[in-house]
Write a protein that holds these residues in place. Structure first.
Motif, mmCIF file in Angstrom:
data_model
loop_
_atom_site.group_PDB
_atom_site.id
_atom_site.type_symbol
_atom_site.label_atom_id
_atom_site.label_comp_id
_atom_site.label_asym_id
_atom_site.label_seq_id
_atom_site.Cartn_x
_atom_site.Cartn_y
_atom_site.Cartn_z
ATOM 1 N N ARG A 110 -2.674 -11.886 51.047
ATOM 2 C CA ARG A 110 -3.673 -11.365 51.980
ATOM 3 C C ARG A 110 -4.350 -10.115 51.429
ATOM 4 N NH1 ARG A 110 -1.744 -10.759 57.825
ATOM 5 N NH2 ARG A 110 -3.957 -10.299 57.950
ATOM 6 N N PRO A 111 -5.661 -10.131 51.282
ATOM 7 C CA PRO A 111 -6.362 -8.925 50.840
ATOM 8 C C PRO A 111 -6.090 -7.720 51.741
ATOM 9 C CG PRO A 111 -7.806 -10.806 50.651
ATOM 10 C CD PRO A 111 -6.560 -11.279 51.384
ATOM 11 N N ALA A 112 -5.783 -7.955 53.016
ATOM 12 C CA ALA A 112 -5.485 -6.841 53.919
ATOM 13 C C ALA A 112 -4.318 -6.009 53.398
ATOM 14 C CB ALA A 112 -5.190 -7.361 55.327
ATOM 15 N N PRO A 169 -4.881 5.673 51.334
ATOM 16 C CA PRO A 169 -6.226 6.248 51.268
ATOM 17 C C PRO A 169 -6.598 6.738 49.872
ATOM 18 C CG PRO A 169 -4.732 7.908 52.091
ATOM 19 C CD PRO A 169 -3.905 6.666 51.830
ATOM 20 N N LEU A 170 -5.731 6.489 48.891
ATOM 21 C CA LEU A 170 -5.999 6.966 47.532
ATOM 22 C C LEU A 170 -7.253 6.324 46.954
ATOM 23 C CD1 LEU A 170 -4.905 8.785 45.284
ATOM 24 C CD2 LEU A 170 -3.580 6.827 44.471
ATOM 25 N N VAL A 171 -7.319 4.990 47.000
ATOM 26 C CA VAL A 171 -8.492 4.273 46.511
ATOM 27 C C VAL A 171 -8.949 3.318 47.601
ATOM 28 C CG1 VAL A 171 -9.409 2.713 44.750
ATOM 29 C CG2 VAL A 171 -7.700 4.421 44.111
ATOM 30 N N HIS A 172 -10.221 3.369 47.892
ATOM 31 C CA HIS A 172 -10.825 2.464 48.877
ATOM 32 C C HIS A 172 -11.669 1.445 48.116
ATOM 33 C CE1 HIS A 172 -12.603 1.173 52.657
ATOM 34 N NE2 HIS A 172 -13.756 1.161 52.016
ATOM 35 N N PHE A 173 -11.418 0.169 48.392
ATOM 36 C CA PHE A 173 -12.173 -0.919 47.763
ATOM 37 C C PHE A 173 -13.120 -1.523 48.784
ATOM 38 C CE2 PHE A 173 -8.506 -0.620 45.065
ATOM 39 C CZ PHE A 173 -8.942 -1.012 43.811
ATOM 40 N N SER A 174 -14.386 -1.685 48.410
ATOM 41 C CA SER A 174 -15.379 -2.372 49.237
ATOM 42 C C SER A 174 -15.872 -3.585 48.471
ATOM 43 C CB SER A 174 -16.579 -1.465 49.531
ATOM 44 O OG SER A 174 -16.181 -0.311 50.204
ATOM 45 N N PRO A 175 -15.908 -4.751 49.109
ATOM 46 C CA PRO A 175 -16.373 -5.939 48.383
ATOM 47 C C PRO A 175 -17.828 -5.790 47.972
ATOM 48 C CG PRO A 175 -16.119 -6.410 50.716
ATOM 49 C CD PRO A 175 -15.612 -5.024 50.504
ATOM 50 N N ILE A 176 -18.156 -6.366 46.831
ATOM 51 C CA ILE A 176 -19.523 -6.354 46.325
ATOM 52 C C ILE A 176 -20.085 -7.767 46.468
ATOM 53 C CG2 ILE A 176 -20.971 -6.069 44.267
ATOM 54 C CD1 ILE A 176 -18.916 -4.007 43.276
ATOM 55 N N PHE A 189 -13.774 -9.056 52.122
ATOM 56 C CA PHE A 189 -12.890 -9.914 51.348
ATOM 57 C C PHE A 189 -12.400 -11.035 52.269
ATOM 58 C CE2 PHE A 189 -12.292 -5.906 48.864
ATOM 59 C CZ PHE A 189 -12.705 -6.394 47.635
ATOM 60 N N PRO A 190 -11.961 -12.158 51.720
ATOM 61 C CA PRO A 190 -11.485 -13.259 52.565
ATOM 62 C C PRO A 190 -10.180 -12.879 53.282
ATOM 63 C CG PRO A 190 -10.967 -13.695 50.275
ATOM 64 C CD PRO A 190 -11.815 -12.459 50.295
ATOM 65 N N ASP A 191 -9.789 -13.668 54.257
ATOM 66 C CA ASP A 191 -8.519 -13.429 54.949
ATOM 67 C C ASP A 191 -7.329 -13.681 54.033
ATOM 68 O OD1 ASP A 191 -9.754 -12.710 57.328
ATOM 69 O OD2 ASP A 191 -9.765 -14.762 58.079
ATOM 70 N N PHE A 194 5.554 -4.949 58.641
ATOM 71 C CA PHE A 194 4.154 -5.326 58.417
ATOM 72 C C PHE A 194 3.327 -5.266 59.707
ATOM 73 C CE2 PHE A 194 6.428 -7.212 54.840
ATOM 74 C CZ PHE A 194 5.663 -6.783 53.776
ATOM 75 N N ALA A 195 3.825 -4.566 60.714
ATOM 76 C CA ALA A 195 3.141 -4.489 62.016
ATOM 77 C C ALA A 195 1.687 -4.017 61.919
ATOM 78 C CB ALA A 195 3.940 -3.618 62.974
ATOM 79 N N PRO A 196 1.364 -2.998 61.097
ATOM 80 C CA PRO A 196 -0.038 -2.564 61.047
ATOM 81 C C PRO A 196 -1.010 -3.635 60.597
ATOM 82 C CG PRO A 196 1.390 -0.888 60.104
ATOM 83 C CD PRO A 196 2.237 -2.120 60.328
ATOM 84 N N LEU A 197 -0.528 -4.685 59.911
ATOM 85 C CA LEU A 197 -1.427 -5.741 59.413
ATOM 86 C C LEU A 197 -1.432 -6.955 60.309
ATOM 87 C CD1 LEU A 197 -0.692 -5.646 55.589
ATOM 88 C CD2 LEU A 197 -2.484 -4.487 56.861
#
Length: 156
Positions: free
Chosen positions: A24-26, A34-41, A46-48, A151-154
């Motif tokens: 899962r990309p999540a 919060p060290l590195v934030h990835f945004s899809p281009i 991103f897919p589920d 894994f509750a937060p996800l």
């Protein structure tokens, strides 16, 4: 001038559950933050679930400072190494080689999780390796904390 690194940790969750979360990309986005934030281009998100193929992500250090982009090239290898769950053969302007393998195996009543990677950034490899070490230590701390929360937060 490639450099190989390995990081491992123990998780309380069973291997099958961990394998499911790795796909899962999540999970990837959560443990990088919060060290590195990835945004899809090129797409809204991103897919589920990861599928084999190439994805691109713009990276921001602490969500603010642009640090380039990285191709995430997902494979689900089939080999004699049955612990291998996912392989990312990515690349980017800085990292011309990025071979990240995630392996999961039973460990007592839980799981042993291993990140193995090889990276090559030319003459910048020693500097890149230092940053990657910090990033993967951060990722694994976040992964252990997430596991302790089941894994509750996800799940929401």
């Amino acid at each position: 001038m490639a450099r190989s690194l390995e990081f491992s940790c123990r998780l309380r969750s069973p291997p099958d559950e961990v394998r499911g979360w790795i796909r899962r990309p999540a999970l990837f986005l959560h443990v990088a933050a919060p060290l590195v934030h990835f945004s899809p281009i090129g797409v809204d998100r991103f897919p589920d679930r990861w599928e084999e193929g190439e994805y691109r992500g713009a990276m921001r250090l602490f969500g603010l400072l642009p640090i380039g982009w990285q191709a995430i090239v997902i494979e689900f290898p089939t080999s004699a190494d049955t612990d291998l769950v996912l392989r990312d053969r990515g690349y980017g302007p800085l990292l011309r080689e990025w071979d990240h393998r995630i392996a999961v195996s039973p460990h007592g009543s839980g799981t042993r999780y291993v990140d193995r990677l090889t990276l090559d950034a030319g003459w910048l490899t020693p500097i890149a390796a230092f940053g990657v070490k910090q990033f993967f230590r951060h990722r694994q701390r976040r992964l252990v904390a997430l596991d302790q929360a089941a894994f509750a937060p996800l799940k929401g």
